[in-house]
Design a protein around this motif. Structure first.
Motif, PDB file in Angstrom:
ATOM      1  N   GLU A 137      20.571  61.827   5.248  1.00 38.89           N
ATOM      2  CA  GLU A 137      19.447  60.976   4.860  1.00 38.89           C
ATOM      3  C   GLU A 137      19.219  61.065   3.351  1.00 38.89           C
ATOM      4  OE1 GLU A 137      15.873  61.703   6.965  1.00 38.89           O
ATOM      5  OE2 GLU A 137      16.660  61.045   8.906  1.00 38.89           O
ATOM      6  N   ASN A 138      19.109  59.896   2.727  1.00 35.89           N
ATOM      7  CA  ASN A 138      18.818  59.791   1.291  1.00 35.89           C
ATOM      8  C   ASN A 138      19.837  60.563   0.464  1.00 35.89           C
ATOM      9  OD1 ASN A 138      15.721  60.447   2.683  1.00 35.89           O
ATOM     10  ND2 ASN A 138      16.173  58.409   1.891  1.00 35.89           N
ATOM     11  N   GLY A 139      21.081  60.606   0.966  1.00 35.79           N
ATOM     12  CA  GLY A 139      22.123  61.367   0.286  1.00 35.79           C
ATOM     13  C   GLY A 139      22.906  60.577  -0.737  1.00 35.79           C
ATOM     14  N   GLY A 140      22.643  59.272  -0.853  1.00 32.71           N
ATOM     15  CA  GLY A 140      23.355  58.468  -1.842  1.00 32.71           C
ATOM     16  C   GLY A 140      24.721  58.029  -1.331  1.00 32.71           C
ATOM     17  N   PHE A 141      25.713  58.036  -2.203  1.00 32.24           N
ATOM     18  CA  PHE A 141      27.052  57.581  -1.831  1.00 32.24           C
ATOM     19  C   PHE A 141      27.601  58.389  -0.660  1.00 32.24           C
ATOM     20  CE2 PHE A 141      27.148  56.191  -6.374  1.00 32.24           C
ATOM     21  CZ  PHE A 141      27.343  54.842  -6.121  1.00 32.24           C
ATOM     22  N   GLY A 142      28.243  57.683   0.289  1.00 31.11           N
ATOM     23  CA  GLY A 142      28.873  58.369   1.407  1.00 31.11           C
ATOM     24  C   GLY A 142      29.970  59.300   0.956  1.00 31.11           C
ATOM     25  N   SER A 143      30.664  58.930  -0.099  1.00 30.33           N
ATOM     26  CA  SER A 143      31.758  59.763  -0.612  1.00 30.33           C
ATOM     27  C   SER A 143      31.225  61.048  -1.228  1.00 30.33           C
ATOM     28  CB  SER A 143      32.545  58.986  -1.673  1.00 30.33           C
ATOM     29  OG  SER A 143      31.675  58.555  -2.717  1.00 30.33           O
TER      30      SER A 143
ATOM     31  N   GLU B  32      13.085  60.329  -3.970  1.00 29.81           N
ATOM     32  CA  GLU B  32      14.151  60.931  -3.159  1.00 29.81           C
ATOM     33  C   GLU B  32      14.219  60.359  -1.753  1.00 29.81           C
ATOM     34  OE1 GLU B  32      15.970  63.591  -0.286  1.00 29.81           O
ATOM     35  OE2 GLU B  32      13.812  63.360  -0.488  1.00 29.81           O
ATOM     36  N   ARG B  33      13.088  60.152  -1.105  1.00 30.00           N
ATOM     37  CA  ARG B  33      13.092  59.680   0.285  1.00 30.00           C
ATOM     38  C   ARG B  33      13.278  58.165   0.395  1.00 30.00           C
ATOM     39  NH1 ARG B  33      11.486  63.625   4.152  1.00 30.00           N
ATOM     40  NH2 ARG B  33      10.912  65.568   3.113  1.00 30.00           N
ATOM     41  N   LEU B  34      13.430  57.499  -0.733  1.00 27.78           N
ATOM     42  CA  LEU B  34      13.741  56.069  -0.724  1.00 27.78           C
ATOM     43  C   LEU B  34      15.187  55.802  -1.160  1.00 27.78           C
ATOM     44  CD1 LEU B  34      10.477  54.501  -2.226  1.00 27.78           C
ATOM     45  CD2 LEU B  34      11.177  54.611   0.176  1.00 27.78           C
ATOM     46  N   ARG B  35      15.920  56.865  -1.441  1.00 25.86           N
ATOM     47  CA  ARG B  35      17.313  56.692  -1.854  1.00 25.86           C
ATOM     48  C   ARG B  35      18.185  56.326  -0.657  1.00 25.86           C
ATOM     49  NH1 ARG B  35      17.531  62.079  -5.746  1.00 25.86           N
ATOM     50  NH2 ARG B  35      16.055  61.271  -7.327  1.00 25.86           N
ATOM     51  N   ASP B  36      19.352  55.792  -0.955  1.00 23.65           N
ATOM     52  CA  ASP B  36      20.257  55.323   0.094  1.00 23.65           C
ATOM     53  C   ASP B  36      20.689  56.479   1.014  1.00 23.65           C
ATOM     54  OD1 ASP B  36      20.097  52.868  -1.069  1.00 23.65           O
ATOM     55  OD2 ASP B  36      22.052  52.960  -2.056  1.00 23.65           O
ATOM     56  N   HIS B  37      20.943  56.114   2.274  1.00 24.52           N
ATOM     57  CA  HIS B  37      21.515  57.074   3.213  1.00 24.52           C
ATOM     58  C   HIS B  37      23.024  57.141   3.008  1.00 24.52           C
ATOM     59  CE1 HIS B  37      17.698  57.362   5.087  1.00 24.52           C
ATOM     60  NE2 HIS B  37      17.752  56.240   5.785  1.00 24.52           N
TER      61      HIS B  37
ATOM     62  N   ALA C 234      23.898  53.215   2.989  1.00 22.65           N
ATOM     63  CA  ALA C 234      22.941  52.314   3.633  1.00 22.65           C
ATOM     64  C   ALA C 234      21.638  52.283   2.865  1.00 22.65           C
ATOM     65  CB  ALA C 234      22.675  52.764   5.071  1.00 22.65           C
ATOM     66  N   GLN C 235      21.209  51.072   2.515  1.00 26.67           N
ATOM     67  CA  GLN C 235      19.958  50.914   1.774  1.00 26.67           C
ATOM     68  C   GLN C 235      18.761  51.248   2.664  1.00 26.67           C
ATOM     69  OE1 GLN C 235      19.831  46.918   0.306  1.00 26.67           O
ATOM     70  NE2 GLN C 235      21.632  47.138  -0.996  1.00 26.67           N
ATOM     71  N   VAL C 236      17.791  51.919   2.067  1.00 23.23           N
ATOM     72  CA  VAL C 236      16.559  52.255   2.763  1.00 23.23           C
ATOM     73  C   VAL C 236      15.531  51.135   2.615  1.00 23.23           C
ATOM     74  CG1 VAL C 236      14.629  53.917   2.841  1.00 23.23           C
ATOM     75  CG2 VAL C 236      16.987  54.714   2.530  1.00 23.23           C
TER      76      VAL C 236
ATOM     77  N   ARG D  76      16.301  43.194  -3.251  1.00 22.24           N
ATOM     78  CA  ARG D  76      15.883  41.846  -3.660  1.00 22.24           C
ATOM     79  C   ARG D  76      16.686  41.337  -4.854  1.00 22.24           C
ATOM     80  NH1 ARG D  76      11.467  40.495  -0.825  1.00 22.24           N
ATOM     81  NH2 ARG D  76      10.216  42.175   0.078  1.00 22.24           N
ATOM     82  N   GLY D  77      18.006  41.519  -4.791  1.00 23.97           N
ATOM     83  CA  GLY D  77      18.891  40.965  -5.804  1.00 23.97           C
ATOM     84  C   GLY D  77      19.140  41.860  -6.990  1.00 23.97           C
ATOM     85  N   SER D  78      18.394  42.937  -7.138  1.00 20.73           N
ATOM     86  CA  SER D  78      18.597  43.830  -8.272  1.00 20.73           C
ATOM     87  C   SER D  78      19.599  44.913  -7.920  1.00 20.73           C
ATOM     88  CB  SER D  78      17.266  44.470  -8.686  1.00 20.73           C
ATOM     89  OG  SER D  78      16.733  45.237  -7.616  1.00 20.73           O
ATOM     90  N   ARG D  79      20.085  45.630  -8.935  1.00 17.79           N
ATOM     91  CA  ARG D  79      21.053  46.690  -8.689  1.00 17.79           C
ATOM     92  C   ARG D  79      20.340  48.030  -8.498  1.00 17.79           C
ATOM     93  NH1 ARG D  79      26.190  45.393  -8.782  1.00 17.79           N
ATOM     94  NH2 ARG D  79      26.859  43.471  -9.803  1.00 17.79           N
ATOM     95  N   TYR D  80      20.949  48.850  -7.663  1.00 18.25           N
ATOM     96  CA  TYR D  80      20.362  50.133  -7.274  1.00 18.25           C
ATOM     97  C   TYR D  80      20.613  51.173  -8.359  1.00 18.25           C
ATOM     98  CZ  TYR D  80      19.960  54.487  -4.575  1.00 18.25           C
ATOM     99  OH  TYR D  80      19.636  55.730  -4.121  1.00 18.25           O
ATOM    100  N   LYS D  81      19.552  51.860  -8.788  1.00 18.06           N
ATOM    101  CA  LYS D  81      19.664  52.956  -9.731  1.00 18.06           C
ATOM    102  C   LYS D  81      19.007  54.181  -9.106  1.00 18.06           C
ATOM    103  CE  LYS D  81      19.601  49.999 -13.853  1.00 18.06           C
ATOM    104  NZ  LYS D  81      18.912  49.701 -15.145  1.00 18.06           N
ATOM    105  N   GLU D  82      19.839  55.120  -8.684  1.00 19.70           N
ATOM    106  CA  GLU D  82      19.338  56.243  -7.895  1.00 19.70           C
ATOM    107  C   GLU D  82      18.282  57.052  -8.635  1.00 19.70           C
ATOM    108  OE1 GLU D  82      21.951  58.712  -5.222  1.00 19.70           O
ATOM    109  OE2 GLU D  82      21.626  60.157  -6.865  1.00 19.70           O
ATOM    110  N   GLY D  83      18.476  57.263  -9.924  1.00 21.91           N
ATOM    111  CA  GLY D  83      17.545  58.078 -10.690  1.00 21.91           C
ATOM    112  C   GLY D  83      16.153  57.496 -10.798  1.00 21.91           C
TER     113      GLY D  83
END
Length: 633
Positions: free
Chosen positions: A589-595, A563-568, A546-548, A552-559
């Motif tokens: 929270e902010n754990g990134g990929f569910g897998s 940390e607190r804005l990363r995906d749940h 889940a996106q935090v 806006r159309g761009s791709r997510y880059k976790e790095g």
């Protein structure tokens, strides 16, 4: 020349004076006799009662609060007796001087003084206020030997609440706190004022609050003869206090511990429940807090540590915090497509890696797309494009109408306070939510985001666990609950909290079978396969990310993201797949990929619940695990 009076005249005057004096004395005696008659005959009952009140004190006897145990009988909340040094300010001339003198006998630190002042402000004038709690036997002996020096000060034996497992059940059990003005208002409104005489504490949060009326019991009383110093001489009469009911919960201490340790200090929540009864097997909100800190009145330092922490340990994330569900929403969307006739299991699309609506390109999680995608593959590989198109075909009204019976966007009714409603978005919701006409309008592009569990979607972990339980229980929804039995303190009889079926959804068995088969393959070949590799049992699940904030159309880059804005990270699961005995929702929270973050936690919990296998260490975190073979969530 001196005038002489005759003896007869003087005798006459003397007689007159004697008569007047006699009449006066007679009248005084009559008044006195009348007063005596009034006081001792006419007002006898009144003054006799007052005299007895001065001689006899009616002392309330607080009841023994009921205990709380888990499903196997392990104690989660209990009472213990301890001595308390208390001051009655109404009988002490100089309170500060008295405290200073007491400090020469027993240890009284600054915290004790601050707590005394705080309690004194909220106590009635005639009530005693503790200056020290949990006195040792040596300290009690020291004071008793010098008690004659301290009128208005005494030692009392009181019951205190204890939580043996500390922060493991902080959000489930709650804690006891001193009665404040709001509590007094609620007690008075409930007509329980007499029952709380002599009681200083009341349940706050969790089960301690929601089952307060049962746990508290019924206050007794003693008629005590007292001396002029107000000290008890003997007990004249006693009305025994009735202890409170005890609670046997549906939760399991060991399962709760395994689930808590699996988070390894990370922020998040887990709710595991029996889909056939609604009984909650584990409820974790990480981080948690130790309810024992509140028993004697929490210190300023401890309160600041809890209240000012950026991790918000006092927040019950399991029932209060609402998050976008991400791709865990897709099985329900797929079921909606089947039930409403917008899709068949065999119907497929070609996914180019995006979906264009209104000139805006909604990206898929996999660059280049997933190719040809049917219902089964859309869930196994978590294809966003499939659900962009499905949401557009269904429309927001149909989506909202279908999801509402699953409990999305409404409290589940779990038996602890503080549950949030979440948000099931719809045009009606948006119109009520916003004030400006431009904000109230529903736009088609918002429907597209709702289809993949983003946009205005916001649900609590308990809502997702309840919805999943309903899906795998063939459409029968049970209200989640933590209490399994209520035990009578006198007879020992157990009253079961019967499973409460909220509703039965008219879902077609063949459609449920399609969704459940796809969720099983999520853990075999799909996005959850890595976490469940080698599992000796069949499990159905769905990953979610889940996106935090809006990309806006761009791709997510976790790095590149704080940390607190990363995906749940989400994962929902049920097992055994053929006959589910446990269903759960896991959020990191902010754990990134569910897998990567949530699914390994679910694996450890299921391994223990189904196999009795205890984990050797925390599950792999963000640094050493990646998404499943199919990529995506």
């Amino acid at each position: 020349m001196t005038e002489f009076r005759s003896p007869d005249q003087e005798v006459g005057q003397l007689r007159q004076r004697v008569v007047v004096a006699g009449v006066f004395m007679f009248l005084c005696l009559c008044v006195l006799a009348g007063r005596f008659f009034y006081l001792q005959v006419m007002r006898f009952d009144y003054y006799h009662t007052r005299a007895e009140d001065n001689r006899i004190a009616v002392v309330p006897v607080p009841p023994n609060r009921g205990t709380i145990v888990d499903r196997k009988g392990e104690v989660l909340a209990r009472n213990f007796a301890a001595y308390t040094l208390e001051i009655n300010p109404s009988r002490v001339e100089d309170v500060d001087a008295t405290i200073d003198a007491l400090g020469q006998i027993v240890q009284i630190d600054d915290y004790d003084r601050r707590r005394f002042r705080k309690f004194r402000e909220t106590s009635k004038y005639f009530e005693s206020v503790p200056i020290r709690t949990r006195l040792t036997d040596v300290e009690v002996a020291r004071f008793v030997a010098r008690r004659y020096r301290f009128p208005g000060v005494d030692v009392r034996a009181r019951l205190f609440r204890e939580y043996p497992h500390g922060d493991l059940f902080g959000h489930v059990i709650g804690y006891m706190g001193r009665i404040n003005t709001r509590d007094e208002a609620r007690i008075e409104e409930a007509g329980e004022t007499a029952n709380y005489r002599g009681t200083d504490h009341i349940g706050k949060r969790g089960l301690e609050q929601s089952y307060e009326s049962l746990l508290h019991g019924h206050t007794g009383s003693e008629q005590v003869e007292v001396d002029v110093g107000g000290r008890a001489v003997r007990v004249l009469d006693r009305r025994t206090a009735l202890p409170g009911h005890s609670l046997i919960l549906t939760v399991d201490v060991d399962l709760q511990r395994v689930a808590t340790q699996a988070f390894a200090g990370r922020r998040g929540a887990l709710v595991a429940m029996n889909p056939k009864t609604g009984g909650v097997l584990a409820l974790v909100s990480s981080p948690s807090f130790d309810p024992n800190l509140f028993v004697d009145g929490i210190s300023v330092a401890d309160w600041r540590a809890l209240n000012d922490s950026p991790d918000h340990p006092l927040l019950n994330r399991a029932i209060y915090s609402a998050y976008p569900p991400g791709s865990t929403f897709k099985p329900f969307m797929g079921l909606a497509g089947l039930e409403l006739g917008k899709r068949t299991p065999e119907q497929s699309i070609v996914d180019p890696g995006y979906f264009v609506f209104g000139g805006h390109r909604f990206l898929d999680d996999k660059p280049g797309g997933h190719g040809v995608v049917d219902m089964h593959k859309s869930i196994v590989e978590s294809c966003n494009t499939y659900y962009y198109m499905l949401a557009n075909d269904l429309g927001i009204e149909a989506i909202a109408d279908f999801m509402a019976p699953f409990g999305f966007g409404q409290p589940t009714g779990i038996d602890i306070p503080g549950e949030a409603s979440g948000v099931l978005p719809s045009p009606a919701w948006k119109k009520a939510r916003f004030r400006k006409p431009g904000q109230q309008r529903w736009y088609g592009g918002e429907t597209i985001s709702v289809g993949i569990g983003q946009g205005y979607n916001a649900y609590t972990p308990i809502q997702l666990a309840t919805a999943l339980s309903t899906l795998v229980n063939n459409g029968v929804m049970f209200r989640p609950h933590l209490v399994q039995y209520i035990v009578d303190p006198v007879t020992g009889a157990r009253t079961q909290v019967a499973p409460d079926p909220v509703r039965r959804l008219p879902l077609k068995a063949e459609n449920l079978a399609v969704i459940r088969a796809a969720m099983v393959d999520v853990t075999r070949t799909g996005t959850g396969a890595r976490a469940f590799a080698g599992a000796p049992y069949a499990v159905g699940g769905k990953t979610g990310t889940a996106q935090v904030y809006s990309l806006r159309g761009s791709r997510y880059k976790e790095g590149d993201v704080a940390e607190r804005l990363r995906d749940h990270s989400w994962f929902i699961a049920y097992a055994p797949a053929e006959d589910p005995k446990i269903a759960m929702a896991v959020l990191v929270e902010n754990g990134g990929f569910g897998s990567r973050s949530a699914a390994p936690i679910a694996r450890q919990v299921l391994d223990y619940y189904l196999l009795g296998k205890r984990p050797e260490g925390p599950p792999p975190g963000a640094e050493d695990a990646g998404p499943g073979p199919a990529g995506g969530d």
